[in-house]
Design a protein around this motif. Structure first.
Motif, mmCIF file in Angstrom:
data_model
loop_
_atom_site.group_PDB
_atom_site.id
_atom_site.type_symbol
_atom_site.label_atom_id
_atom_site.label_comp_id
_atom_site.label_asym_id
_atom_site.label_seq_id
_atom_site.Cartn_x
_atom_site.Cartn_y
_atom_site.Cartn_z
ATOM 1 N N HIS A 88 -19.014 6.714 -1.545
ATOM 2 C CA HIS A 88 -18.017 6.782 -0.483
ATOM 3 C C HIS A 88 -17.415 5.385 -0.323
ATOM 4 N N ILE A 89 -16.098 5.329 -0.338
ATOM 5 C CA ILE A 89 -15.390 4.054 -0.331
ATOM 6 C C ILE A 89 -14.621 3.889 0.971
ATOM 7 N N SER A 90 -14.656 2.683 1.519
ATOM 8 C CA SER A 90 -13.842 2.337 2.675
ATOM 9 C C SER A 90 -13.174 0.991 2.402
ATOM 10 N N GLU A 91 -11.836 0.994 2.371
ATOM 11 C CA GLU A 91 -11.069 -0.232 2.125
ATOM 12 C C GLU A 91 -10.279 -0.595 3.372
ATOM 13 N N THR A 92 -10.272 -1.872 3.680
ATOM 14 C CA THR A 92 -9.508 -2.367 4.827
ATOM 15 C C THR A 92 -8.525 -3.436 4.357
ATOM 16 N N PHE A 93 -7.260 -3.250 4.718
ATOM 17 C CA PHE A 93 -6.202 -4.200 4.378
ATOM 18 C C PHE A 93 -5.730 -4.868 5.665
ATOM 19 N N GLU A 94 -5.740 -6.205 5.666
ATOM 20 C CA GLU A 94 -5.344 -6.934 6.863
ATOM 21 C C GLU A 94 -4.315 -8.004 6.510
ATOM 22 N N ASN A 95 -3.337 -8.168 7.389
ATOM 23 C CA ASN A 95 -2.442 -9.320 7.334
ATOM 24 C C ASN A 95 -1.965 -9.609 8.748
ATOM 25 N N PRO A 96 -1.548 -10.846 9.017
ATOM 26 C CA PRO A 96 -1.236 -11.237 10.400
ATOM 27 C C PRO A 96 -0.085 -10.462 11.027
ATOM 28 N N MET A 97 0.762 -9.828 10.224
ATOM 29 C CA MET A 97 1.978 -9.208 10.749
ATOM 30 C C MET A 97 1.823 -7.724 11.083
ATOM 31 N N GLU A 98 0.724 -7.089 10.647
ATOM 32 C CA GLU A 98 0.583 -5.651 10.834
ATOM 33 C C GLU A 98 -0.816 -5.297 11.321
ATOM 34 N N ASN A 99 -0.950 -4.076 11.827
ATOM 35 C CA ASN A 99 -2.261 -3.575 12.199
ATOM 36 C C ASN A 99 -3.077 -3.287 10.941
ATOM 37 N N PRO A 100 -4.390 -3.444 11.003
ATOM 38 C CA PRO A 100 -5.220 -3.165 9.825
ATOM 39 C C PRO A 100 -5.067 -1.722 9.349
ATOM 40 N N LEU A 101 -5.093 -1.541 8.052
ATOM 41 C CA LEU A 101 -5.036 -0.212 7.447
ATOM 42 C C LEU A 101 -6.376 0.068 6.788
ATOM 43 N N VAL A 102 -6.990 1.195 7.147
ATOM 44 C CA VAL A 102 -8.286 1.577 6.588
ATOM 45 C C VAL A 102 -8.103 2.834 5.743
ATOM 46 N N ILE A 103 -8.474 2.735 4.473
ATOM 47 C CA ILE A 103 -8.390 3.862 3.545
ATOM 48 C C ILE A 103 -9.804 4.289 3.160
ATOM 49 N N ASP A 104 -10.115 5.559 3.387
ATOM 50 C CA ASP A 104 -11.418 6.115 3.007
ATOM 51 C C ASP A 104 -11.216 7.175 1.936
ATOM 52 N N TYR A 105 -12.109 7.220 0.959
ATOM 53 C CA TYR A 105 -12.038 8.231 -0.085
ATOM 54 C C TYR A 105 -13.381 8.327 -0.808
ATOM 55 N N THR A 106 -13.465 9.247 -1.724
ATOM 56 C CA THR A 106 -14.683 9.483 -2.493
ATOM 57 C C THR A 106 -14.425 9.198 -3.975
ATOM 58 N N VAL A 107 -15.419 8.620 -4.619
ATOM 59 C CA VAL A 107 -15.331 8.337 -6.052
ATOM 60 C C VAL A 107 -16.514 8.994 -6.761
ATOM 61 N N ASP A 128 -10.151 13.003 -1.861
ATOM 62 C CA ASP A 128 -10.442 13.074 -0.420
ATOM 63 C C ASP A 128 -9.984 11.819 0.327
ATOM 64 N N PHE A 129 -8.727 11.445 0.125
ATOM 65 C CA PHE A 129 -8.192 10.240 0.762
ATOM 66 C C PHE A 129 -7.880 10.477 2.246
ATOM 67 N N LYS A 130 -8.183 9.446 3.043
ATOM 68 C CA LYS A 130 -7.800 9.442 4.453
ATOM 69 C C LYS A 130 -7.323 8.035 4.814
ATOM 70 N N ALA A 131 -6.275 7.966 5.617
ATOM 71 C CA ALA A 131 -5.741 6.689 6.090
ATOM 72 C C ALA A 131 -5.961 6.596 7.594
ATOM 73 N N ASN A 132 -6.724 5.569 8.009
ATOM 74 C CA ASN A 132 -7.088 5.409 9.427
ATOM 75 C C ASN A 132 -7.675 6.686 10.014
ATOM 76 N N GLY A 133 -8.515 7.338 9.214
ATOM 77 C CA GLY A 133 -9.238 8.517 9.669
ATOM 78 C C GLY A 133 -8.502 9.832 9.553
ATOM 79 N N ARG A 134 -7.251 9.810 9.034
ATOM 80 C CA ARG A 134 -6.465 11.046 8.943
ATOM 81 C C ARG A 134 -5.977 11.257 7.520
#
Length: 338
Positions: A88-107, A128-134
């Motif tokens: 199970h994978i959870s990736e978080t993308f952050e930058n100062p200009m935007e809200n964090p984006l969390v991508i969850d999926y299965t490999v 089974d991709f989800k972005a910020n839980g959806r």
């Protein structure tokens, strides 16, 4: 306790006692002094005036400790049992200009031996991709995911050292998408969708470009480590992609090991960018002729939890950070669990 109290006899010296224990006199002196009261500290080789000495029950030299630790780590040659079937994978993308984006999926990962070609084949599947839980419900996101899922699973040639050598059959990837494209076009209609399908097909038709897309992701750099990383004992240089589809940059790496858990050992790798390149070069994926006046700085951290007995990968975490002029530009984290 890990020691007992030895009664010093006439003629005993630090060297004579330590040699029977398989240690040096200096090691025995340090061992005793770390456990005794201040008045009982040993200073001299001849042990004059010393009545008792704390000696270890199971002393191990540094070399023996290193050898035991090496046995706990995964071998240098990739075993077929190294990967678990599902992560199970959870990736978080952050930058100062935007809200964090969390991508969850299965490999799903599977490795088997191709006896005709005499190399390992790794079957890889993302779903089974989800972005910020959806589950993505916008057209662009759904279209992108549908195209990627249409070519899954993908088979890669895998070396014994953990390196991805290439696709086992690049042509089959193209054919798979062409076969499924009519169904996709029935669902995703319009000129914009058609242009996206055309572009996607052109991109996957370029084998080198498609392979770089996979290799340059933080997922691939984390989930498929080089097996010699688990046996590093000094600093070394390694190249990593800090931005997908860009060029890899040289990092100075160092390794640490934690083996306090009875079942698992943790390998921690940390590195800093040593290449001189600008943020614009990384974003465009090309190096400029002139040297960067304000080079970007960056750090990478990878942590692997492997089973001491089964030698398989239980958990992995990684983090990439980029700075420009001491300001954080972006941060990318990934967590891989069973």
């Amino acid at each position: 306790m890990d020691f007992f109290e030895y009664k010093v006899r006439h003629g005993d010296t630090l060297q004579s006692i330590s040699s029977r224990l398989g240690m040096t006199g200096e090691e025995l002196k340090l061992f005793h002094n770390n456990r005794c009261k201040r008045l009982d500290t040993v200073w001299f080789e001849n042990l004059n005036g010393v009545r008792h000495l704390f000696v270890p029950l199971n002393f191990k030299t540094e070399k023996q400790i290193e050898q035991e630790k090496k046995k706990m780590l995964p071998p240098s040659q990739l075993p077929n049992s190294f990967f678990l079937p599902i992560y199970h994978i959870s990736e978080t993308f952050e930058n100062p200009m935007e809200n964090p984006l969390v991508i969850d999926y299965t490999v799903q990962v599977g490795i088997h031996r191709d006896r005709t070609e005499n190399h390992d084949i790794m079957t890889f599947n993302q779903k089974d991709f989800k972005a910020n839980g959806r589950t993505p419900d916008d057209k662009a996101g759904s279209l992108s995911l549908a195209c990627m899922e249409s070519i899954m699973p993908v088979n890669f040639s895998f070396s014994d050292t953990g390196n991805i050598a290439g696709f086992t059959d690049h042509k089959s990837i193209i054919e798979k998408f062409q076969e499924r494209r009519p169904d996709l076009e029935e669902f995703f209609t319009g000129d914009v969708s058609k242009m996206y399908f055309d572009t996607f097909q052109d991109n996957i038709s370029d084998g080198e470009y498609l392979l770089r897309q996979f290799r340059s992701t933080l997922l691939f750099q984390t989930l498929f480590p080089k097996m010699d990383w688990f046996h590093k004992r000094s600093t070394w240089s390694e190249k990593f992609f800090f931005i997908q589809n860009s060029f890899p940059v040289q990092c100075l790496m160092e390794a640490e090991y934690e083996d306090e858990d009875p079942d698992y050992i943790i390998t921690v790798l940390k590195g800093k960018i040593t290449d001189l390149c600008s943020l614009q070069e990384l974003k465009r994926g090309v190096r400029f002729e002139e040297m960067a006046e304000e080079p970007v700085s960056g750090e990478i951290s990878l942590q692997y939890t492997t089973h001491k007995h089964h030698k398989n990968l239980s958990r992995a975490e990684s983090s990439l950070s980029l700075w420009h002029e001491d300001a954080l530009v972006q941060k990318h984290n990934i967590t891989i669990t069973q």
